[in-house]
Design an enzyme around this catalytic site. Structure first.
Site, PDB file in Angstrom:
ATOM      1  N   CYS A 176       5.464   5.027  -4.716  1.00 18.15           N
ATOM      2  CA  CYS A 176       5.453   4.940  -3.250  1.00 18.15           C
ATOM      3  C   CYS A 176       4.143   4.332  -2.753  1.00 18.15           C
ATOM      4  CB  CYS A 176       5.671   6.315  -2.628  1.00 18.15           C
ATOM      5  SG  CYS A 176       5.753   6.248  -0.822  1.00 18.15           S
ATOM      6  N   CYS A 179       2.910   5.490   0.708  1.00 19.24           N
ATOM      7  CA  CYS A 179       2.293   6.835   0.742  1.00 19.24           C
ATOM      8  C   CYS A 179       0.886   6.790   0.166  1.00 19.24           C
ATOM      9  CB  CYS A 179       3.070   7.847  -0.105  1.00 19.24           C
ATOM     10  SG  CYS A 179       4.828   7.863   0.112  1.00 19.24           S
ATOM     11  N   ASP A 180       0.739   6.141  -0.975  1.00 19.47           N
ATOM     12  CA  ASP A 180      -0.468   6.337  -1.774  1.00 19.47           C
ATOM     13  C   ASP A 180      -1.473   5.183  -1.734  1.00 19.47           C
ATOM     14  OD1 ASP A 180       0.686   8.719  -2.446  1.00 19.47           O
ATOM     15  OD2 ASP A 180       1.624   7.951  -4.262  1.00 19.47           O
TER      16      ASP A 180
END
Ligand code: NDP
Length: 480
Positions: A176, A179-180
């Site tokens: 992801c 997200c990261d």
């Protein structure tokens, strides 16, 4: 002698035909479920249209079935809004020139809520499709009775299956980027894959990281031309072709590099990198249904002709669970609409009239609205000291962010589990973008991240996306 031989052969033949006929009938009776409306009077937790999955297929189906007057419950799953919540701009949704994936899905959820669709923030862990109503069990064991079922569970990211992938998951390996990416500021990373998802990840990573190497296993990318052009224009990205990843290497804490092989020359070399972002395609999430529904070799659910009907009457499938050709959000939405119409035809044929629906209203499954949340939000060091370090109860902290769809998806699960343990465990959420002082003292490389403190010390960390049952199990071990 000859006559008795003919007699024996004839009897044998008749017996074989008979056995074959009964075998066929018994096989049919599995899918020829017994739809008996009168059985519903004493039944609880009835859902006329149950939809598992909340991507474009599920949320389009729900709009249609709720508007058609059927009480509709969407069981959201671990990623409410589905894969589009992890993309950036969508430019091919008719009527929206350019819209962020998460915004598009949020609009869809809002539209559903306004129409009165019920949402259950949980997953289904088991089904029985050999009986009617169909039985569905939530992760916590609540049994739901679905008169029709629309399966829109989508697909899950594929894994590489190379050494180091599992070991460093959440410590340098992730799927992801949205997200990261912020945890890789100024670092060198690789994106594995050459499809649209891989191209998306390159675009998402570019503003954050120092350099991205995109590793494509073949001679060309599979991504659409528009996405390829965008990736090629990214200043801090390089594309390498014919490269297969063999191993992910690291120290005790996190990823340090990868071993790659050139598929033409067979030459192997090591690359120093800090992060591996996987985007190598998706597999349909159909495992739970394999004992009940006809599937093809790729484990996609088989639907009949131009309908969304599966091999079990009353069960329908829509989106990435049944489509391995187009795999587009718009197609999934269209399939969801067809599935809802098919479900309506099934209910009408079964005699589920508006009058009966009114009578059964009290037997419907009610997605209970709970009271105030026991989860407290903190952002300062002082709050951290008072609420976490000095707490006389175990404390579980949920590190989340608005840019992380799976983190946002887990908040209702965190809340639901907090209600169960509120007297024994303190539940705290930390928005990492508003709590720099707290985050700098805690090692965060992937969110969602759950950290448990006991007597002021960290006793456990968990980076998994969990359903209610898994989170309950995780917390149970810290409760006396
Ligand atoms: P795809 O199946 O389209 O692409 C998968 C990529 O991963 C391919 O390049 C494939 O290589 C590669 N791959 C597969 N296995 C391995 C492996 N073991 N090692 C290295 N590479 C591997 O999947 P996506 O998830 O990218 O896309 C799925 C669908 O969603 C597509 O229809 C896509 O168009 C759509 N989508 C659209 C987006 C958009 O429009 N913005 C965004 C994201 C997805 P090979 O080609 O050699 O098989």
């Amino acid at each position: 002698m000859k006559k008795s031989l003919i007699f024996i052969i004839s009897v044998g033949l008749l017996l074989s035909v008979g056995i074959f006929y009964f075998y066929k009938q018994s096989k049919k009776s599995v899918s020829n479920i017994n739809v008996e409306i009168s059985n519903l009077n004493n039944m609880r937790n009835i859902i006329p249209v149950a939809i598992i999955g909340s991507g474009p297929a599920g949320l389009s189906a729900s709009i249609y079935s709720q508007r058609a007057g059927y009480h509709t419950v969407v069981i959201e799953g671990k990623k409410p809004g589905g894969q589009l919540t992890e993309t950036t701009y969508v430019e091919n949704w008719p009527s929206r020139k350019k819209i962020l994936g998460p915004v598009l899905m949020n609009d869809m959820i809002e539209q559903n809520k306004e129409l009165g669709v019920s949402f259950l923030s949980d997953t289904i862990s088991k089904v029985n499709l050999n009986t009617w109503p169909f039985e569905l069990w939530t992760s916590e064991g609540t049994k739901l009775n679905a008169l029709t079922l629309i399966i829109a569970t989508g697909s899950a990211p594929r894994m590489l299956k190379v050494p180091g992938e599992h070991e460093y998951w959440g410590r340098g390996v992730t799927s992801c980027a949205i997200c990261d990416a912020p945890f890789y500021k100024g670092k060198n990373v690789v994106v594995i894959g050459g499809g649209d998802s891989a191209a998306e990840q390159v675009l998402q990573l570019s503003p954050h990281v120092k350099h991205i190497t995109m590793l494509v296993r073949g001679e060309k990318m599979r991504a659409s031309q528009a996405m390829q052009d965008r990736v090629k224009a990214v200043d801090n990205a390089t594309i390498l072709y014919n490269k297969q990843i063999k191993q992910i290497i690291g120290d005790e804490a996190h990823v340090k590099g990868i071993e790659i092989q050139d598929s033409k020359t067979k030459e192997t070399k090591t690359m120093d990198i800090d992060g591996v972002f996987l985007a190598i395609g998706h597999d349909p999430s159909t495992g739970m249904f394999k004992d009940y529904l006809e599937m093809d070799q790729g484990n996609y659910i088989v639907v009949k002709g131009r309908t969304q009907e599966t091999s079990v009457p009353g069960v329908f499938a829509a989106g990435d669970v049944e489509d391995h050709v187009y795999m587009q959000a718009g197609i999934a939405a269209g399939a969801g609409i067809k599935a809802a119409l098919d479900a309506g035809f099934f209910l009408q044929k079964a005699g589920f009239t508006p009058d009966l629906a009114k009578k059964l209203k009290d037997n419907y499954f009610d997605v209970a609205q709970a009271g105030p949340s026991p989860v407290k939000a903190i952002s300062t060091e002082q709050e951290f000291e008072a609420e976490v370090i000095k707490s006389d109860k175990p404390v579980i902290l949920d590190f989340w962010a608005n840019h992380c769809p799976s983190c946002k998806a887990m908040l209702p699960t965190f809340d639901a589990v907090a209600r169960k343990f509120a007297d024994k465990v303190k539940f705290i959420k930390v928005n990492i973008d508003e709590a720099e002082a707290i985050v700098k003292n805690v090692y965060v490389l992937k969110i969602p991240l759950f950290i448990v403190y006991k007597d002021g010390e960290i006793v456990a960390r968990n980076q998994n996306v969990m359903d209610r049952a898994q989170m309950t199990e995780f917390i149970q071990q810290f409760v006396k």
